[in-house]
Enzyme design. Structure first.
Site, PDB file in Angstrom:
ATOM      1  N   ASP A 188       0.879  -1.173   0.000  1.00  0.00           N
ATOM      2  CA  ASP A 188       0.000   0.000   0.000  1.00  0.00           C
ATOM      3  C   ASP A 188       0.914   1.221   0.000  1.00  0.00           C
ATOM      4  O   ASP A 188       2.140   1.105  -0.173  1.00  0.00           O
ATOM      5  CB  ASP A 188      -1.019  -0.047   1.157  1.00  0.00           C
ATOM      6  CG  ASP A 188      -0.396   0.164   2.532  1.00  0.00           C
ATOM      7  OD1 ASP A 188       0.854   0.303   2.616  1.00  0.00           O
ATOM      8  OD2 ASP A 188      -1.140   0.192   3.528  1.00  0.00           O
ATOM      9  N   CYS A 200       2.752  -3.552   3.948  1.00  0.00           N
ATOM     10  CA  CYS A 200       1.971  -2.396   4.382  1.00  0.00           C
ATOM     11  C   CYS A 200       2.676  -1.855   5.627  1.00  0.00           C
ATOM     12  O   CYS A 200       3.830  -2.220   5.885  1.00  0.00           O
ATOM     13  CB  CYS A 200       0.501  -2.741   4.619  1.00  0.00           C
ATOM     14  SG  CYS A 200       0.178  -3.934   5.931  1.00  0.00           S
ATOM     15  N   THR A 244       2.327  -2.370   8.815  1.00  0.00           N
ATOM     16  CA  THR A 244       2.672  -3.408   9.790  1.00  0.00           C
ATOM     17  C   THR A 244       2.800  -4.800   9.172  1.00  0.00           C
ATOM     18  O   THR A 244       3.300  -5.711   9.834  1.00  0.00           O
ATOM     19  CB  THR A 244       1.559  -3.521  10.850  1.00  0.00           C
ATOM     20  OG1 THR A 244       0.336  -3.811  10.150  1.00  0.00           O
ATOM     21  CG2 THR A 244       1.398  -2.235  11.645  1.00  0.00           C
ATOM     22  N   HIS A 298       8.281 -24.531   8.544  1.00  0.00           N
ATOM     23  CA  HIS A 298       7.134 -25.213   9.141  1.00  0.00           C
ATOM     24  C   HIS A 298       5.804 -24.877   8.459  1.00  0.00           C
ATOM     25  O   HIS A 298       4.902 -25.713   8.431  1.00  0.00           O
ATOM     26  CB  HIS A 298       7.010 -24.847  10.625  1.00  0.00           C
ATOM     27  CG  HIS A 298       8.022 -25.550  11.481  1.00  0.00           C
ATOM     28  ND1 HIS A 298       7.983 -25.526  12.849  1.00  0.00           N
ATOM     29  CD2 HIS A 298       9.118 -26.294  11.156  1.00  0.00           C
ATOM     30  CE1 HIS A 298       8.997 -26.234  13.345  1.00  0.00           C
ATOM     31  NE2 HIS A 298       9.709 -26.699  12.335  1.00  0.00           N
ATOM     32  N   HIS A 308       4.535 -31.368   9.131  1.00  0.00           N
ATOM     33  CA  HIS A 308       4.091 -29.998   8.834  1.00  0.00           C
ATOM     34  C   HIS A 308       3.164 -29.978   7.622  1.00  0.00           C
ATOM     35  O   HIS A 308       2.226 -29.187   7.567  1.00  0.00           O
ATOM     36  CB  HIS A 308       5.297 -29.083   8.620  1.00  0.00           C
ATOM     37  CG  HIS A 308       6.183 -29.047   9.824  1.00  0.00           C
ATOM     38  ND1 HIS A 308       5.760 -28.514  11.024  1.00  0.00           N
ATOM     39  CD2 HIS A 308       7.424 -29.541  10.037  1.00  0.00           C
ATOM     40  CE1 HIS A 308       6.717 -28.662  11.918  1.00  0.00           C
ATOM     41  NE2 HIS A 308       7.738 -29.283  11.349  1.00  0.00           N
TER      42      HIS A 308
END
Ligand code: RB5
Length: 148
Positions: free
Chosen positions: A8, A67, A69, A100, A135
């Site tokens: 963004d 973005c 965060t 994983h 996994h």
């Protein structure tokens, strides 16, 4: 590999730096925008949808979303079937995300992660191999949740 990337408005500078680095590593980059020179704010779900959509349709092998965060991007990208998106913030989470969780869309926070650190995390994620085995069985269970 073919790597789709998007951000963004908060992430355009980091996106350019990451795109340059990915190209230097010999991968193809498809940049879904926005341009670093673009003015004003944009909505991260639009770019998450484009990048994660390309990965889900196998038009790209992996995706990278940025973005402020990384959180909004990861929430939005994970709405698309087949996408395993996660925010990473240190060496351990970058490695585990692939080893994983076989994360196919890496999310980074431009306001939480300096550019040099983000590039280190990108390299760890790209170079780490998925471990499979137990996994994979867990990822299969996650995939079933998509249809529940
Ligand atoms: C935009 O200000 C900010 O909300 C966005 O970049 C992101 O951090 C959302 O998760």
């Amino acid at each position: 590999m073919r790597i789709a990337i998007g951000s963004d408005h908060a992430g355009t500078e980091l996106k350019s730096a990451i795109a340059d680095e990915v190209k230097k590593m010999g991968h193809q980059v498809r940049d879904f925008g926005p341009e670093e020179s673009a003015q004003g704010s944009v909505d991260y779900p639009d770019y998450a949808g484009a990048v994660a959509g390309a990965v889900a349709k196998k038009d790209a092998d992996l995706g990278i979303l940025i973005c402020g965060t990384g959180i909004g991007m990861s929430i939005a990208a994970n709405k698309i079937n087949g996408i395993r998106a996660a925010v990473v913030w240190d060496e351990f989470t970058a490695r585990m995300a692939k080893q994983h969780n076989n994360v196919n869309v890496l999310c980074l926070g431009s306001r939480t992660t300096p550019i040099n650190r983000a590039i280190e995390l990108l390299k760890i994620w790209l170079e780490t191999q998925f471990e499979g085995g137990r996994h994979q069985a867990r990822l299969d269970k996650i995939q079933k949740l998509e249809h529940s």
